[in-house]
Design an enzyme around this catalytic site. Structure first.
Site, short mmCIF file in Angstrom:
data_model
loop_
_atom_site.label_atom_id
_atom_site.label_comp_id
_atom_site.label_asym_id
_atom_site.label_seq_id
_atom_site.Cartn_x
_atom_site.Cartn_y
_atom_site.Cartn_z
N GLU A 70 -4.57 4.18 6.60
CA GLU A 70 -3.98 3.96 5.10
C GLU A 70 -4.78 5.00 4.00
O GLU A 70 -3.93 4.92 3.36
CB GLU A 70 -5.06 2.24 4.30
CG GLU A 70 -4.39 1.32 3.37
CD GLU A 70 -5.45 1.91 1.38
OE1 GLU A 70 -4.27 2.47 1.24
OE2 GLU A 70 -6.14 2.27 1.88
N ARG A 73 0.77 -0.98 0.03
CA ARG A 73 -0.21 -0.24 0.16
C ARG A 73 0.92 1.22 -0.17
O ARG A 73 0.29 2.36 0.68
CB ARG A 73 -0.64 -0.31 1.36
CG ARG A 73 -2.29 -1.28 1.38
CD ARG A 73 -3.11 -0.86 0.35
NE ARG A 73 -3.51 -1.60 0.59
CZ ARG A 73 -4.41 -2.94 -0.61
NH1 ARG A 73 -3.60 -3.57 -1.10
NH2 ARG A 73 -5.24 -4.25 -0.31
N SER A 79 -10.62 -0.72 3.25
CA SER A 79 -9.70 -0.21 4.77
C SER A 79 -9.36 1.07 5.25
O SER A 79 -8.29 1.29 4.17
CB SER A 79 -8.32 -1.29 4.21
OG SER A 79 -8.58 -2.45 3.63
#
Ligand code: EPU
Length: 345
Positions: free
Chosen positions: A336, A169, A240
């Site tokens: 995130e 990520r 997420s």
């Protein structure tokens, strides 16, 4: 001083443009679909000394407050084959293509590799920023190169996969090169030969066959995602909300003594990755909220914003969840999506 380009609008509501449906305004907003128009807007933005926010599909964004500057969306939606090399097919997609549409289009054309990444929200241009990934496939394994425009000069350039410094990520666009480039197109190395990636148990178990067709993989990924992850159009969210934390193996061993069923996955030497969803769930936050926002009842890692709360309310819940996870497990959670605006942007 350059005249404000006609495509630049004044005072635009950002709520429909971010999938968390955070209420916020942009002083200026422009949508452009080619590099010439982009350069004109960037020149004006620099001369007017406006801070710049690049917006893709708005699916990985937390707006802390209003954006006192220019919000810019680049919407090239062209898709073309640039080269064929044996089984390999190099496909170039404009940054404005909707990610899921690209997955469907490529698979239907017999260009394979993207099937596990079906239904990830957002646009093609935003996908490399956070190196999107799901069900055992990460975008980085398919990237050949990116076309970018340097924001300070308007110059076009091409970056190789290595130059993007992809991680979990993560990419150079979130670190050293944050705010330096706009991604205008992504070139992917796909294959006319379909080799399914079935190492993710939740996907393997849900497939109708051990030797699935590309369409069966897409349909199954879509079904698994829909069973756990809320559709942002129905229940605003940004996927997420935290990364899965990577921690020392020593900490994992200590935690396993107390929580033998805790999911843990191999990472770099001496480290392991934990499931943030499991930690949040066990800390008691699945289906629970603070004020108008809540952690989703079917996937504890997804923060939902049903009634259009503001960024401060969203981040208040995220802070509380992270504090509880830290207190209970000694694990720090990292947000995130990209957090911008509200004077900190
Ligand atoms: N779990 C719980 N409680 C929950 C949900 C999950 O205990 O409420 C447990 C599961 O049983 C499982 C573990 O947590 O053992 C991991 O859950 P899951 O397989 O659903 O995946 P995840 O780690 O939560 C990651 C990605 C998703 C991606 C899926 C599938 C991150 C931060 N998230 O989720 O990506 O779709 O794997 O590959 O890496 C996104 O980035 O926005 C995203 C949705």
């Amino acid at each position: 001083m350059a005249k404000r380009p006609t495509c630049v609008k004044v005072g635009v509501d950002l709520q429909p443009l971010n999938t968390l449906a955070i209420a916020a305004q942009a002083d200026y907003f422009a949508r452009v679909s080619n590099v010439e128009d982009l350069r004109e807007v960037l020149l004006w933005q620099r001369e007017a000394s406006l801070s710049l926010l690049l917006l893709g599909g708005g699916s990985n964004l937390v707006l802390r407050g209003d954006w006192h500057g220019l919000v810019l969306q680049f919407r090239d939606t062209a898709v073309s084959v640039v080269e064929r090399d044996g089984d390999d097919v190099l496909v170039r997609a404009g940054a404005g293509v909707v990610w899921h549409d690209l997955v469907l289009h490529c698979s239907a054309q017999g260009w394979h590799g993207l099937e596990n990444l079906a239904l990830i929200p957002g646009s093609v241009g935003a996908a490399p920023m956070q190196n999107i990934g799901a069900y055992g496939v990460e975008l980085e394994s398919l990237v050949e190169s990116l076309d970018v425009v340097e924001l300070s000069s308007g110059k076009a350039a091409q970056l190789s996969r290595e130059q993007c410094q992809f991680g979990y990520r993560d990419s150079i666009f979130k670190t050293q090169a944050a705010g330096k480039y706009l991604i205008t197109a992504v070139t992917l190395r796909l294959s006319s030969y379909f080799c399914p990636v079935l190492n993710y148990p939740a996907l393997r178990d849900a497939l109708p066959s051990e030797n699935p067709s590309p369409q069966q993989v897409i349909d199954t990924v879509v079904a698994v995602r829909q069973s756990k992850l809320p559709d942002p159009a129905e229940l605003p969210n940004a996927g997420s909300f935290f990364k899965n934390p990577v921690v020392s193996s020593a900490l994992v061993d200590r935690l396993l003594e107390q929580y033998p069923d805790m999911p843990h996955y191999p990472a770099a030497a001496g480290q392991q990755k934990l499931a943030a969803a499991w930690l949040i769930d066990r800390a008691g936050w699945r289906g629970k909220g603070l004020g108008p926002v809540a952690m989703h009842d079917k996937q504890a890692l997804v923060l939902t914003n049903p009634s259009g709360a503001n960024g401060a309310q969203v981040l208040a819940l995220a802070d509380k969840v992270a504090q509880d996870v830290a207190a209970r497990f000694g694990v720090a959670l990292e947000i995130e999506p990209q957090c911008v605006g509200g004077g900190h942007g």
